[in-house]
Motif scaffolding. Structure first.
Motif, mmCIF file in Angstrom:
data_model
loop_
_atom_site.group_PDB
_atom_site.id
_atom_site.type_symbol
_atom_site.label_atom_id
_atom_site.label_comp_id
_atom_site.label_asym_id
_atom_site.label_seq_id
_atom_site.Cartn_x
_atom_site.Cartn_y
_atom_site.Cartn_z
ATOM 1 N N MET A 140 0.792 -1.220 0.000
ATOM 2 C CA MET A 140 0.000 0.000 0.000
ATOM 3 C C MET A 140 0.831 1.278 0.000
ATOM 4 O O MET A 140 0.489 2.248 -0.684
ATOM 5 C CB MET A 140 -0.960 0.007 1.193
ATOM 6 C CG MET A 140 -2.040 -1.061 1.134
ATOM 7 S SD MET A 140 -2.954 -1.079 -0.427
ATOM 8 C CE MET A 140 -3.680 0.547 -0.421
ATOM 9 N N ALA A 261 -7.244 -1.317 5.881
ATOM 10 C CA ALA A 261 -7.190 -1.328 4.420
ATOM 11 C C ALA A 261 -8.403 -2.054 3.846
ATOM 12 O O ALA A 261 -8.989 -1.630 2.860
ATOM 13 C CB ALA A 261 -5.904 -2.000 3.945
ATOM 14 N N THR A 291 -3.227 3.560 5.705
ATOM 15 C CA THR A 291 -1.869 3.032 5.691
ATOM 16 C C THR A 291 -1.030 3.520 6.870
ATOM 17 O O THR A 291 -0.284 2.749 7.468
ATOM 18 C CB THR A 291 -1.159 3.430 4.372
ATOM 19 O OG1 THR A 291 -2.001 3.090 3.271
ATOM 20 C CG2 THR A 291 0.159 2.700 4.217
ATOM 21 N N GLY A 337 3.999 -0.173 6.048
ATOM 22 C CA GLY A 337 3.943 -1.088 4.921
ATOM 23 C C GLY A 337 4.573 -2.441 5.184
ATOM 24 O O GLY A 337 4.822 -3.199 4.256
#
Length: 410
Positions: A140, A261, A291, A337
């Motif tokens: 992402m 997400a 995120t 991430g």
């Protein structure tokens, strides 16, 4: 129709809890329904984030305005994250969830700690070497980086980039329609996700760590009611009741999926349709928030840090507690991430103040329950940020128009 969906999701949620408690582990037979819903949600995330964020960046039409929007969004996320973990530490000190517990940790429960990435590595990993691979892998942060630069390129091209902009705009519209179709399956999906969780864990595993669950739930409730209510009222000029009612579907989906997400398509739909947030704001703020914004996770870290310290009989000094706040705030972006981000964040926090990493295993049994609670607050925070940034942008525009009128009059 919107109210009917909220009622249907709520009823499915209640039925799932009741049947899960009555039937027990056997209710796992309905889990494929939840898995299907998750797969449907995950299937639309990447094209939705890419198209909506490209449109969100390009639609500003002004690089200076985009920079201001970025500063406001990230600044709000960092501030509320710091407040959240402070509330977590306060609640942890009041409830003392780790005192008086005797929980044996079996070999199966041992959690291998993972080394947190350094700042340089984290920043470098944001930049994709192959954007297509990032899309395929669903990374992402790299997708967001790619989308932002696509939007910037379209903006800098001006009229020559109109065809590319139009493509992503239409793609985003298509993804919003698909999201609407997927949401019709939400009540069945929520039932399939919640019922097996309740059936599997029951009360036997919850009772020893009930104070941790209660502490986190109360802390999250306080953060939502006070911080988000004040934010949307003071800066977004929106009634807190309107806000919470508008994002109700996203709240239920977040609690069920334990994924910010995964809830993103629903959050975008709720903020645009129910809260009337402009698409250029929601399509930029929400993908970024899903995120890097981890208010609920930060609060969880505060509670868990004190839980582990109390369990092992360690007193955290004021300086150590400040260190926890700073580390968790930075970690909320730094590990965004990375797989198992929650585990790495907890490892970072515990390492920063010298707490035994074995404490992570103590929470393994109820982590799913804790994850559901903290993800719900994460999603609320994303939506609140969209309201706050939208209200702030509107105030800036009104102020600019007044100044222009004053100049003309003068």
């Amino acid at each position: 129709m919107k109210n009917n969906l909220v009622i249907q999701i709520f009823l499915a949620f209640i039925v799932a809890i009741v049947l899960g408690a009555i039937v027990g582990p056997g209710i796992k037979i309905v889990q494929p329904l939840g898995d299907l819903f998750l797969r449907l949600i995950m299937f639309i995330i990447v094209p939705l984030v890419l198209s909506s964020l490209v449109v969100g960046v390009a639609s500003t039409g002004d690089l200076k305005k985009l920079g201001q929007l970025s500063v406001k969004t990230v600044g709000y996320y960092l501030l509320t994250t710091a407040i959240a973990i402070s509330i977590g530490l306060f609640i942890g000190s009041v409830f003392s969830p780790g005192e008086g517990l005797d929980i044996p940790v079996s070999a199966e429960q041992q959690v291998e700690s993972k080394e947190a990435p350094g700042i340089i590595d984290t920043l470098l990993n944001i930049v994709p070497t192959n954007p297509i691979a990032s899309l395929v892998e669903g990374n992402m942060l790299q997708i967001i980086f790619f989308a932002i630069f696509l939007g910037l390129g379209i903006t800098m091209l001006g009229g020559n980039g109109k065809v590319v902009y139009s493509f992503f705009e239409q793609m985003a519209e298509v993804m919003y329609k698909i999201t609407g179709i997927v949401m019709r399956f939400a009540p069945v999906g929520v039932f399939g996700l919640v019922a097996p969780t309740v059936g599997e864990y029951g009360l036997s595993v919850l009772l020893p760590l009930l104070k941790v669950i209660l502490a986190l739930a109360i802390g999250c409730f306080i953060h939502a009611i006070i911080v988000y209510s004040i934010s949307v009222k003071a800066f977004g000029k929106m009634s807190p009741i309107t806000f919470f009612k508008g994002i109700a579907p996203a709240i239920f989906v977040a609690f069920s999926t334990s994924s910010s997400a995964g809830t993103l398509p629903v959050t975008i739909k709720c903020t645009e349709e129910n809260l009337k947030i402009p698409r250029e704001i929601s399509s930029f703020v929400l993908p970024l928030g899903a995120t890097i914004n981890m208010n609920g996770t930060a609060l969880y870290l505060g509670v868990c840090a004190l839980f582990v310290a109390q369990f092992f009989g360690i007193d955290l000094t004021f300086t150590q507690q400040v260190t926890v706040v700073l580390t968790a705030t930075l970690a909320s972006i730094g590990t965004a991430g990375v797989p198992s981000a929650g585990l790495i964040m907890l490892t970072m926090v515990m390492t920063s103040v010298g707490l035994p990493l074995e404490g992570i295993a103590l929470l393994a049994g109820v982590d799913r329950i804790l994850d559901m609670i903290r993800t719900t607050v994460n999603v609320m925070g994303d939506a609140a940020a969209a309201v706050v940034v939208s209200g702030n942008e509107k105030n800036d525009e009104d102020h600019t128009q007044k100044n222009d009128q004053t100049s003309i009059t003068a």
